[in-house]
Design an enzyme around this catalytic site. Structure first.
Site, short mmCIF file in Angstrom:
data_model
loop_
_atom_site.label_atom_id
_atom_site.label_comp_id
_atom_site.label_asym_id
_atom_site.label_seq_id
_atom_site.Cartn_x
_atom_site.Cartn_y
_atom_site.Cartn_z
N GLY A 14 -42.36 39.71 70.57
CA GLY A 14 -41.35 40.46 69.82
C GLY A 14 -41.30 40.08 68.36
O GLY A 14 -40.33 40.39 67.66
N GLU A 57 -50.62 52.98 65.48
CA GLU A 57 -49.97 52.44 66.69
C GLU A 57 -49.48 53.57 67.60
O GLU A 57 -49.65 53.54 68.81
CB GLU A 57 -48.82 51.51 66.31
CG GLU A 57 -48.09 50.97 67.51
CD GLU A 57 -47.98 49.46 67.55
OE1 GLU A 57 -48.37 48.78 66.59
OE2 GLU A 57 -47.50 48.96 68.58
N HIS A 75 -32.98 48.97 67.07
CA HIS A 75 -33.09 50.29 67.69
C HIS A 75 -32.42 51.36 66.83
O HIS A 75 -31.86 52.34 67.33
CB HIS A 75 -32.53 50.28 69.11
CG HIS A 75 -33.40 49.52 70.07
ND1 HIS A 75 -34.53 50.04 70.62
CD2 HIS A 75 -33.32 48.23 70.50
CE1 HIS A 75 -35.11 49.13 71.39
NE2 HIS A 75 -34.41 48.01 71.32
N THR A 76 -32.47 51.14 65.54
CA THR A 76 -31.95 52.14 64.60
C THR A 76 -33.08 52.83 63.85
O THR A 76 -32.89 53.93 63.33
CB THR A 76 -31.01 51.49 63.56
OG1 THR A 76 -31.64 50.29 63.10
CG2 THR A 76 -29.67 51.13 64.16
N ASP A 125 -41.51 47.52 61.65
CA ASP A 125 -42.37 46.34 61.70
C ASP A 125 -43.48 46.41 60.65
O ASP A 125 -43.78 45.42 59.97
CB ASP A 125 -42.97 46.19 63.10
CG ASP A 125 -41.91 46.17 64.18
OD1 ASP A 125 -40.74 45.90 63.84
OD2 ASP A 125 -42.23 46.43 65.36
N SER A 168 -46.57 41.01 66.31
CA SER A 168 -47.97 40.64 66.09
C SER A 168 -48.82 41.90 65.93
O SER A 168 -49.77 41.91 65.14
CB SER A 168 -48.49 39.79 67.25
OG SER A 168 -48.25 40.45 68.47
N SER A 169 -48.48 42.98 66.64
CA SER A 169 -49.33 44.17 66.53
C SER A 169 -49.24 44.81 65.15
O SER A 169 -50.26 45.16 64.56
CB SER A 169 -49.05 45.20 67.63
OG SER A 169 -47.72 45.17 68.01
N TYR A 215 -38.13 51.50 76.30
CA TYR A 215 -38.05 51.89 74.88
C TYR A 215 -38.09 53.41 74.77
O TYR A 215 -37.29 54.03 74.06
CB TYR A 215 -39.22 51.25 74.14
CG TYR A 215 -39.20 51.37 72.64
CD1 TYR A 215 -38.55 50.41 71.87
CD2 TYR A 215 -39.85 52.41 71.98
CE1 TYR A 215 -38.55 50.49 70.48
CE2 TYR A 215 -39.85 52.49 70.60
CZ TYR A 215 -39.21 51.53 69.85
OH TYR A 215 -39.21 51.62 68.48
C1 GLA Z 1 -39.76 47.37 68.21
C2 GLA Z 1 -40.31 48.55 67.43
C3 GLA Z 1 -39.50 48.78 66.15
C4 GLA Z 1 -38.00 48.87 66.46
C5 GLA Z 1 -37.57 47.69 67.34
C6 GLA Z 1 -36.13 47.80 67.77
O1 GLA Z 1 -39.95 46.19 67.49
O2 GLA Z 1 -41.65 48.31 67.10
O3 GLA Z 1 -39.95 49.93 65.51
O4 GLA Z 1 -37.68 50.09 67.05
O5 GLA Z 1 -38.39 47.57 68.48
O6 GLA Z 1 -35.28 47.69 66.70
#
Ligand code: GLA
Length: 402
Positions: free
Chosen positions: A133, A169, A40-41, A181, A136-137, A231
């Site tokens: 988590g 996305e 979450h950074t 990601d 996959s997307s 989120y």
């Molecule tokens: C998801 C989001 C990423 C990131 C993480 C938390 O995976 O797709 O961009 O914010 O959560 O670190």
């Protein structure tokens, strides 16, 4: 290229022949990821430290003479799979085949960049579990961009690929994620984790290939109903925090990335919870990423493991994105021989944890996975899935002998 990848490429090519009755021209893959630390950074312009895993999405296909996309997904809709069709001349969201929207969103971004795309028939398949988590997307999006690059002879800089996939996305699929990601799925290197500065998009490949160190991915089997709403709430809290801290410090704070630990401590009394706690997580997490990379570079594995544990505590207590299943899983991982540290990975509210182990051989790691799975099942009645992974390569064409 690993035998496993080659075998999966042969399989998907076989599926293509069965479905379309022709030879595919191109096969590509893009990996899922775990984030080692830096959670979450990314949307706070901060630092992240993910690695690509040995699970990926593959696409194989061939050109069509018209502007149509015919996309086949053999794994969905039980026995029959599902097929979606669209026209490149008028890309609209497909309400029935949600998986196809990741492909369509990327095609739309490529067109917006002025790329000349051709129609295509393609098969998409993979072994990144959906919705757990492991991104996959992002893997589907990056695989799509890589597929069109190869099929249509495009040359797009890797960073640009990551950015256009993020736009797909955010704007087409409608999920407000950060850049991490897509970035790791595009730019991962075998045997390396990737430290990314999410503001400048500069990055460092950090060797992560000690044969004595194992990363275990532990999927809790719990899926994340809350994830997108929470989120977005966290993102808004962070933006609010940055504004308030800027006011208190008397200087503009564009994002929480601009706040150091000492600066935060000076003004934290002026913030109310939960914003104060959210900011504390982000500020300290950014510091932990920098410290983790330094620890690895110094070979200080104990310090690295301790930082992973601290990250989990901060996500659990300050950022409040963990859950019982993730807390149990990390506790179980931490009780095993050779563990350096364990934490939730990704957005949270279910999904996966990781454990990092040192000084245990391959069979012992497999035994640890089985043992933790059994304990977790006993406690929850839910079947988890645990597997070790090495740091894998980012997206690319899978060369196959024809
Ligand atoms: C998801 C989001 C990423 C990131 C993480 C938390 O995976 O797709 O961009 O914010 O959560 O670190």
């Amino acid at each position: 290229m690993s035998d496993e990848l080659r075998q999966r490429a042969d399989e998907i090519r076989g599926l293509f022949r069965e479905w379309f009755g022709a030879e595919p021209e191109v096969t590509v893959q893009a990996p899922g990821r775990v984030n080692l630390i830096g959670e979450h950074t990314d949307y706070n312009d901060g630092f992240v430290f993910p690695m690509a895993i040995e699970r990926s999405i593959m696409i194989c296909g061939r050109r069509r003479n018209d502007a149509r996309l015919v996309m086949h997904q053999p794994a969905m809709a039980s026995m029959h799979g599902s097929t979606a069709e669209a026209s490149l001349e008028d890309i609209v969201k497909d309400p029935k085949h949600r998986w196809a929207n990741y492909i369509l969103g990327v095609a739309r971004e490529l067109l917006k960049l002025g790329c000349s795309l051709c129609g295509a028939e393609l098969v998409i398949a993979g072994n990144v579990p959906i919705g757990s988590g492991l991104s996959s997307s992002a893997a589907i999006e990056v695989a799509t961009a890589t597929f069109f690059e190869a099929l249509c002879g495009l040359e797009i800089a890797p960073k640009e690929v990551a950015l256009l996939c993020q736009r797909a996305e955010n704007q087409f699929v409608g999920v407000n994620c950060g850049i991490m990601d897509m970035f790791i799925s595009t730019l991962g290197h075998e045997g390396h984790a990737l430290m990314i500065d999410c503001r400048s998009l500069e990055y460092t490949q950090v060797p992560f290939d000690d044969p004595d160190v194992h990363v275990v991915v532990a999927d809790t089997g719990v899926r994340r109903g809350l994830v997108s709403s929470e989120y977005n709430v966290r993102r808004a809290e962070c933006e609010q925090g940055a504004r308030l801290i800027g006011k208190a410090l008397g200087k503009p704070v564009a994002a929480l990335r601009d706040v150091c630990g000492a600066g935060f401590r000076r003004v934290e009394a002026e913030l109310a919870d939960p914003v104060r706690k959210r900011c504390r997580h982000v500020v300290t997490e950014n510091e932990r990423v920098v410290q983790s990379v330094a620890a690895l570079e110094a070979g200080d594995w104990r310090c690295f493991g301790r930082l992973l544990n601290e990250s989990h505590v901060s996500l659990r207590d300050d950022y409040e994105v963990s859950c019982d299943a993730l807390n149990l899983m990390t506790d179980l991982l931490r009780q095993q021989d050779g563990v350096l540290g364990a934490r939730m990975t990704g957005a949270g509210f279910g999904g996966c944890a990781i454990g990092v182990f040192r000084g245990v051989d391959d069979p012992a790691v497999q035994a640890t996975c089985a043992h933790v799975a059994a304990r977790y099942r006993e406690r929850t009645g839910v079947e988890p899935s645990l597997f070790p992974t090495r740091a894998a390569a980012g997206a690319g064409v899978v060369r196959t002998e024809t």
